[in-house]
Design an enzyme around this catalytic site. Structure first.
Site, PDB file in Angstrom:
ATOM      1  N   SER A  30      41.468  49.394  49.468  1.00 29.34           N
ATOM      2  CA  SER A  30      40.415  49.202  48.640  1.00 29.34           C
ATOM      3  C   SER A  30      39.136  48.724  49.518  1.00 29.34           C
ATOM      4  O   SER A  30      39.032  48.565  50.670  1.00 29.34           O
ATOM      5  CB  SER A  30      40.634  48.093  47.729  1.00 29.34           C
ATOM      6  N   TYR A  70      42.558  39.364  44.944  1.00 31.20           N
ATOM      7  CA  TYR A  70      42.653  40.825  45.168  1.00 31.20           C
ATOM      8  C   TYR A  70      42.262  41.121  46.705  1.00 31.20           C
ATOM      9  O   TYR A  70      42.640  41.732  47.432  1.00 31.20           O
ATOM     10  CB  TYR A  70      41.920  41.239  44.076  1.00 31.20           C
TER      11      TYR A  70
END
Length: 252
Positions: free
Chosen positions: A141, A154
């Site tokens: 990501s 995350y």
């Protein structure tokens, strides 16, 4: 160079988190490019892929469990005799301030995003090393490098995934196995549906903050996965290839 529709002919691919989103699109693309695909997900909806695609073989399992990683790779080997590509796509997110995040939530995110990728990579490497061939693509990501409030778990897990990618890539390349990751930006998927009923709409809107002014569709990320897994990317090793619409290169 092979025709696109046969580029992965004779290849065997395992994709985690394949019931929807990036994973589903990736499984379908590899199928369309000639591969036999083992599509793994804890959601039994993954079985629906077998109805529409003759060379997609569903496997229901929890990516966070060691036995799932062992069994899905064994399934691929027993059924097809080899494993050529692993795509670690399964992911979870919690949107909470650090002070409000429980240990259970922290562990859930890490178990899926990082530990699951580690376990599947380890078992895949055991299958690939004897053949001196293979590719692993991890779905990381832009949060592997950058962050914003409420995504501590995350972002930390995706940062760890980037480092897992780099380290395992150095270890694997002597066996002619390439490991890379994709720094994915906002993609219109079901990733945050558990915490936001309008999750897809939120991601589509959040994507407008990127220079490209939109979020990606899952099929766009699947194309990058297929490229990194292919011989066309033969000189790319240990990289986190950014596919985030420019989000990571702009000062907000």
């Amino acid at each position: 160079m092979k025709n696109r529709n046969s580029e992965f002919e004779g290849k065997v691919v395992v994709v985690t988190g394949a019931a929807s989103g990036i994973g589903k699109s990736t499984a379908i693309l590899f199928h369309e490019m000639g591969a036999k695909v083992v599509a793994e997900d804890y959601n039994a909806d993954v079985k629906n892929l077998a109805t529409d695609y003759k060379n997609i073989f569903p496997f229901v399992g929890d990516v966070t469990l060691e036995e799932t990683a062992v069994n899905v790779i064994a399934f691929a080997i027993e059924k097809f005799g080899q494993l050529d590509v692993l795509v670690n796509n399964a992911g979870r997110i919690v949107n909470k301030l650090t002070v409000d995040t429980t240990l259970e939530e922290w562990n859930m995110v890490f178990d899926t995003n990082t530990t699951g990728a580690f376990l599947h990579s380890r078992e895949a490497l055991k299958a690939m090393i004897p053949n001196k061939s293979g590719a692993i693509v991890n779905i990381a990501s832009y949060a592997s490098f950058f962050t914003f409030p409420t995504i501590a778990a995350y972002a930390s897990s995706k940062g760890a995934l980037a480092q897992l990618t780099r380290t395992s890539a150095l270890e694997a390349i002597e066996h002619n196995i390439r490991i890379n990751a994709i720094g994915v930006g906002d993609v219109v998927t079901n990733l945050i549906n558990e915490i936001n009923p309008q999750g897809r709409e939120f991601l589509a809107d959040h994507g407008k903050k990127a220079p490209i002014k939109r979020a990606a569709e899952p099929e766009e990320i699947a194309e990058v996965v297929a490229f990194l897994a292919s011989d066309r990317a033969s000189f790319i090793v240990g990289s986190v290839v950014m596919a985030d619409g420019g989000m990571s290169v702009v000062i907000q």
